[in-house]
Design a protein around this motif. Structure first.
Motif, short mmCIF file in Angstrom:
data_model
loop_
_atom_site.label_atom_id
_atom_site.label_comp_id
_atom_site.label_asym_id
_atom_site.label_seq_id
_atom_site.Cartn_x
_atom_site.Cartn_y
_atom_site.Cartn_z
N GLU A 179 -0.80 9.09 7.50
CA GLU A 179 -2.01 8.39 7.39
C GLU A 179 -2.11 7.51 8.52
O GLU A 179 -1.10 6.91 9.06
N ALA A 221 0.91 -1.14 -0.05
CA ALA A 221 -0.08 0.09 -0.24
C ALA A 221 0.75 1.20 0.03
O ALA A 221 2.09 1.18 0.39
N ASP A 222 0.24 2.26 -0.43
CA ASP A 222 1.08 3.51 -0.25
C ASP A 222 0.30 4.68 0.38
O ASP A 222 -0.21 5.40 -0.33
N PRO A 223 0.37 4.66 1.66
CA PRO A 223 -0.30 5.61 2.43
C PRO A 223 0.28 6.85 2.45
O PRO A 223 1.75 7.00 2.12
N ASP A 277 -9.45 1.81 3.55
CA ASP A 277 -9.57 2.40 2.28
C ASP A 277 -8.87 1.82 1.45
O ASP A 277 -9.17 1.95 0.08
N ARG A 278 -7.75 1.50 1.71
CA ARG A 278 -6.69 0.80 0.47
C ARG A 278 -6.86 -0.53 0.34
O ARG A 278 -6.29 -1.09 -0.71
N THR A 305 -5.44 3.38 6.03
CA THR A 305 -4.98 2.37 5.02
C THR A 305 -5.57 0.84 5.10
O THR A 305 -5.96 0.36 3.91
#
Ligand SMILES: Cc1cc2nc3c(=O)[nH]c(=O)nc-3n(C[C@H](O)[C@H](O)[C@H](O)COP(=O)(O)OP(=O)(O)OC[C@H]3O[C@@H](n4cnc5c(N)ncnc54)[C@H](O)[C@@H]3O)c2cc1C
Ligand code: FES
Ligand code: FES
Lengths: 894, 275
Positions: A18, A12-14, A26-27, A23
């Motif tokens: 964040e 993931a790319d928070p 939502d991701r 994360t």
């Protein structure tokens, strides 16, 4: 950034700063991680990071890099997880379920370290997760139970697991924040930081230039007002020119999630001119006080009154009169799920998905606000993570609806905890004066009650409180001469609305405290005094209503006797004096189920499909209290079908007929009756066609129903307009009669009754009260599901305990769950529930409502126990350590 | 806007020297303070600095690394002089907060109700601060200037707390709150006592949440020193406290409660030390 989520590598790319919860949700679609506060205060978001429980909402997402993160979903596969799922189900340890994933994760970590924990170990391990529904004791039981065995599903009287329990325990349940489509735009409401202020917008174009859509009063196509009582629809969606309470909405911004997140609401172009605000009813009633609403003279919104006999004369001639003044503050519902939802346009219609207690009322209000036809709006309630009355009112719905209409996109919102606390309704603060007259031998002869209720800036359910209280302020006692008058008074506080009991817990505090005075002055045992005056079948209530059957208060009080006598013996053995003192207190309560003298019908539809599936359209909102299970159990019993083969549909205004709101302790009673009728009607349709006796045993098989050697092929029947082989729609509306100007009439078809006993220990040096145990007797007429009854009782006692000892909402100062304290798992002692079944002629199979009764006697029972321990009568809630110590050391003023 | 995750102290100090970054450790104070507001500026996550975590003894001193969590402290095998600090560790918020929250975060956040501060004061803690300019030490009482204010320069990192070995002292901590868990203290007290031949020979007493910063009680400490264990305790001298009235309690209550808490705690410690 890579890490291991539930055993599988993820990436993931928070953004910097964040929250890990964001994360994950939502991701990485881990919506089983629930968010209640975003501040570490509630623990709903608990996950394991490298095996240790942490709050994902205050964990920087970046810190997960290279680590193992486990949510409840992953932990379900572990031996501890599987055991906990089974025992949470068996014990009904989940009510609304919003706290349950956090509880489960914390419990898995505990069981890994300590396979057979003690109560204290469970409390220490789960102390970081708040639950507003259960009162925690079932959760403790569930964690400690190593070999859980659930009771098999069954009809009325069976303590079966909740039908919807598994989804709550596994985190699969979808609440208000779990349902918006990916990429939905986000709405943020701009609110007044002042209790009362004039305001003017600056350059709104500048906001638009950032890619944000702005909503203001000008964007409301219909009526810019909402409310729950037709004559009192007074709260603007967006205020115009002037605000009336801190937290009132003036505008909203809408846009892509990232754009909204980057916007600091402080930068919204609005100029405030703070104005003097009314912070208490005393200020609001002072001559010359500014009017909160110009058309409500003296800031008195409405009054309530019940009069019977001649109270003045009776007080005059009474052998003894006791009197006192009592005060309570704002109490916050603190449902762990903040208000959330989304709206979207679908094929020219508008859909609103949000947590609510009243989908039917939402539909009516939204049609007015939007100036749309009701047929063009669909309300799809999500699961509700706790309501307790506050989610009866609209909250997020107008904002997402207006945003979706203006932008043409799905739009979502989730209130922050502080926004939720500032802007949604509260329990009414009260200032009560009461006098009680009695004979020398303890027979009540007269009561006079005057109560001022701070209804805040807008009406909400204030009129209901003003009306309900005079009807209930006598308690379940025979009182021949009675006058109770109430006023709902506007201030610049948050709107006070419905909160479990609609003002009755406040009046019970006054009444039951004074009965303690009376008992002491007359030298009569407090339990005996109450029993002597308890209403019996055939007695007239203060409204002149006579119930020939079903009056269960005497049975409740008698049921407390063994626990009371035992406590007396224990306390006597400890001896008087000393720093730590124990005491026992009792109090009663009663509560009318359903609307006060107003129609409140429920309708249930049920059908059997050609393939044999039995479908129940269940429109009663289950906010954790268990309607999904209770209504199904009643229906299944009436029909004579196994409850676990039912297919439940709804609530959804497109799919379920209106079952009314989840309030007034009415769902088991009113919707339960509709379900009973539906079950019986479907049974009659089947037995007629099968040509068997009306009570013949039915066997439901794929495509057919059998009875007495006969078989009915369902596919052979022409499908009706809903596609069913057979279906029925049945309604029930409780029989009541209007109240006259003196409050005489028949306000409710049934009352439920309760009596609580509390044993407390008081540390007189520090003013600390430690409840040691509760015994709660509740007359529920017929326990449809005894485990659900216990759950309601324990959860109600937890809220009553909070109200008694720690909860007070102060605008601007306790707007989070850090400063506003609700009980934790370490604050609830063991609770014994004594179920009394005094059947009610109107209730389905004798059942009565329960949801609100459960907290009415709690606070006075605690206060009376404190008095028993220390000799000090407290006249103000909550009894904080500072207040109690002051009362113990200072001479009394009243 | 970045989130720097450093593994070398030098890199952390360089980043701080460059300005515009905020230190984040457990995040348990940082996130609630931040709320929903957009984040401006960069973050420097120091939890990856292995050298900053853990407890060690160096000669006559103990070193508690800045990012040592409350859970690690509670679980550590330490002499009884640390019982008070460990008791505080077990009462910070909840297990979740203890697993993330760090001891340096607690003192840097400088809440008057920070539970770590009274036991650290009673342990005569010094704060180790590092920057590209060098390392310095401050007594904890000099580090804490007021609510949310410390003597830390913007380019400095707290790297450790340094504590003289408490020797044979017994210690304890008591916290008063309106509920069992997850509660900010109305008041809390900590004590380290050395008991010898029937007397209190040394006393370090500290009180929190009753003044802008937690503070020692030198007058009562002096009254206790030399006090025979068999005699009733002297009444706590609380003149230096300046408690406030807030939503949690009144000033008068705090004053009275602290006297009780202190007497209870010292009485307990004497009983414990004697057994
Ligand atoms: C629900 C909840 C309950 C709590 N209960 C309690 C309680 O009962 N008692 C109590 O005392 N506290 C309590 N806290 C506060 C908090 O947990 C502690 O203060 C914790 O020790 C802070 O550590 P942290 O690593 O999380 O700090 P962070 O939030 O990461 O940082 C806090 C502040 O210190 C700075 N900082 C951190 N480390 C350093 C460093 N090494 N050098 C320089 N600056 C630094 C940060 O920039 C930030 O300003 C609670 C918090 C929450 C959320
Ligand atoms: S949402 Fe994380 S603790 Fe409440
Ligand atoms: S079940 Fe725990 S908050 Fe509702």
């Amino acid at each position: 950034m890579d890490f291991i989520l539930n055993g599988a590598p993820v990436s993931a790319d928070p953004t910097p700063g964040e929250r890990l919860s964001q994360t994950l949700r939502d991701r990485l679609s881990a919506s089983e991680v629930k968010v209640g506060c975003n501040a570490g205060d509630c623990g709903a978001c608990t996950v394991l990071v490298d095996g240790l429980p942490v709050c994902a909402c205050i964990t920087p997402a970046h810190q997960a890099r290279g680590k193992r993160v486990d949510t409840v979903k992953g932990l379900l596969q572990t031996p501890e997880g599987q055991r906990l799922v089974a025992s949470f189900q068996a014990h009904q340890a989940a009510q609304c379920g919003i706290c349950t994933p956090g509880m489960m994760v914390a419990a898995v970590a505990l069981l890994r370290a300590v396979p057979a924990p003690s109560v204290v170990q469970v409390q220490d391990a789960l102390g970081g997760v708040l639950c507003r529904c259960t009162g925690y004791r079932k959760i403790i039981d569930a964690v400690m139970d190593a070999t859980p065995a659930a009771i098999a599903p069954g009809g009325v009287g069976t303590a079966m697991a909740r039908l919807d329990g598994l989804a709550k325990i596994t985190g699969a349940e979808a609440y208000g924040d779990d349902v918006a489509p990916l990429g939905a735009w986000v709405v943020k409401v701009i609110r007044s930081p002042h209790a009362r202020a004039d305001f003017a917008f600056g350059d709104l174009q500048a906001v638009a230039a950032l890619g944000l859509t702005v909503l203001t009063a000008a964007d409301v196509p219909g009526r810019n007002a909402f409310g729950v009582i037709p004559a009192y629809v007074d709260q603007p969606i967006f205020a115009q020119r002037q605000t009336r309470f801190r937290g009132e909405a003036v505008a909203a911004i809408v846009g892509e999630a990232a754009v909204v997140a980057a916007f600091d609401p402080e930068d919204f172009p609005v100029d405030w001119t703070p104005l003097p605000a009314l912070t208490s009813p005393a200020e609001a009633l002072a001559p010359g006080a500014p009017l909160v609403h110009p058309d409500r003279a003296g800031n008195v919104m409405c009054r309530g009154r019940v009069r019977r006999g001649d109270v003045a004369a009776a007080l005059e001639t009474a052998d003894i009169v006791v009197e006192g003044r009592f005060q309570t503050g704002f109490v916050e519902h603190a449902a762990i799920e903040p208000e959330a939802g989304f709206a979207q346009q679908v094929g020219g219609r508008l859909e609103i998905h949000a947590c609510t207690q009243a989908p039917g009322m939402d539909l009516e209000s939204m049609a007015e606000i939007l100036g749309m036809d009701r047929a063009d709006i669909r309300i799809v309630p999500t699961a509700v993570g706790g309501g307790f009355g506050t989610k009866l009112d609209l909250s997020v719905q107008p904002y997402v609806a207006l945003a979706a209409l203006k932008t043409g996109r799905p739009c979502r919102i989730t209130y922050s905890r502080s926004c939720s606390m500032q802007s949604t309704t509260k329990r009414h603060p009260s200032a009560i004066h009461m006098q009680i007259g009695a004979t020398r031998d303890g027979q009540l002869t007269a009561m006079r009650f005057d109560g001022d209720f701070d209804t805040g800036a807008y009406a909400s359910w204030g009129p209901t409180v003003a009306n309900r209280v005079p009807v209930h302020a006598s308690g379940p006692y025979l009182v021949p001469h009675y006058l109770a008058e109430t006023r709902a008074i506007h201030t610049n506080g948050p709107p006070s609305g419905a909160f479990r009991g609609f003002g009755v817990p406040q009046s019970a505090f006054a009444l039951e405290s004074l009965l303690e005075d009376l008992a002491a002055r007359l030298g009569i045992d407090p339990l005996e005094l109450r029993l002597r005056n308890a209403l019996r079948n055939g007695d007239a209530t203060v409204c002149g209503q006579v119930f020939d059957q079903g009056v269960g208060i005497g049975a409740c009080l008698r049921a407390l006797r063994p626990a009371y006598d035992l406590a007396r013996v224990e306390i006597a053995a400890l001896g008087a004096g000393g720093r730590f003192r124990r005491g026992v207190g009792v109090a009663s309560g009663w509560y009318g189920c359903g609307n006060t003298s107003l129609p409140n019908p429920s309708t249930i539809r049920a059908g059997i499909r050609p393939d044999g599936a039995l479908v129940l359209h269940q429109g009663a909102m289950d906010i954790g209290q268990g309607a999904n299970t209770v209504i199904a159990q009643i229906f299944a019993t009436a029909l004579g079908a196994p409850v676990d083969c039912l297919v439940l549909i709804g609530p959804d205004t497109d799919l379920t007929p209106d079952a009314g709101k989840t309030s007034a302790s009415r769902q088991t009673f009113v919707t339960g009756n509709a379900a009973l009728r539906a079950g019986l009607a479907l049974r009659a349709a089947l037995t007629t066609r099968l040509n068997v006796a009306p009570d013949a045993a039915l066997t439901f098989l794929p495509g057919q129903v059998r009875a007495g050697g006969q078989s009915l092929s369902l596919a052979a029947l022409p499908p009706d307009r809903f596609g069913y082989a057979l279906s029925t729609e049945q309604s029930y509306d409780p029989p009541t009669r209007p109240l006259d100007a003196d409050g005489q009439g028949a306000p409710y078809a049934q009352f439920g009754y309760a009596a609580h006993l509390a044993v407390v220990e008081v540390d007189t040096a520090l003013g600390l009260v430690r409840p040691l145990r509760f015994t709660a007797a509740h007359d529920v007429g017929r326990a449809i599901n005894p485990l659900l009854v216990e759950g309601q009782v324990q959860g109600g006692i937890a809220q009553g305990l909070g109200m008694a000892l720690m909860e007070e909402y102060i605008p601007g100062r306790t707007e989070n769950l850090h400063d506003y304290l609700i009980p934790t798992i370490g604050d609830l002692p063991p609770i014994e529930t004594l179920i009394i079944e005094e059947p009610d002629a109107h209730g389905p199979l004798g059942a009565k409502g329960l949801g609100e009764h459960v907290l009415i006697p709690t606070a006075p029972a605690i206060v009376n126990a404190i008095r028993d321990a220390t000799g000090v009568a407290l006249h103000r809630l909550p009894v904080t350590p500072a207040r109690l110590r002051a009362a113990l050391t200072e001479p009394r003023h009243d | 806007m970045t989130c720097l995750q450093v593994t070398k102290l030098q890199d952390a100090l360089q980043a701080l020297a460059g300005g515009g970054v905020t230190v984040i450790a457990g995040g348990t104070d940082w996130f609630p303070a931040q709320g929903d507001r957009p984040i401006r500026g960069g973050l420097l996550d120091i939890t990856g600095l292995g050298a900053l975590s853990g407890i060690s003894r160096q000669g006559t001193e103990w070193r508690i690394g800045a990012t040592t969590t409350w859970s690690a402290l509670a679980a550590a095998n330490l002499p009884p002089g640390f019982d008070g600090l460990r008791a505080a560790a077990r009462q910070v918020g909840s297990v979740q907060v203890q697993n993330a929250g760090t001891i340096a975060g607690n003192i840097c956040n400088a809440s008057p109700a920070a539970d770590g501060v009274p036991p650290l004061l009673a342990l005569l803690a010094r704060v180790e601060l590092a920057s590209v300019r060098g390392t310095r030490h401050l007594a904890l009482a000099d580090f804490l200037l007021g609510p949310r204010r410390t003597a830390r320069a913007p380019d400095e990192l707290v790297t450790a707390l340094i504590l003289p070995d408490p020797g044979a002292a017994v210690s304890g901590f008591a916290k008063l709150g309106a509920r069992r868990y997850l509660v900010i203290s109305i008041a809390m007290v900590a004590a380290n006592l050395t008991l010898h031949q029937g007397r209190i020979t040394a006393a370090r007493i500290a009180v929190g949440a009753c003044a802008p910063v937690a503070m020692r009680l030198p007058a009562w400490e002096a009254a206790l020193e030399g006090h025979p264990l068999s005699q009733p305790l002297p009444v706590p001298d609380l003149q230096t406290l300046a408690p406030l009235t807030d939503v949690r309690a009144t000033a008068a209550y705090r004053r009275a409660a602290v006297a009780t808490l202190l007497t209870d705690l010292v009485t307990d410690l004497i009983a414990k030390g004697a057994s």
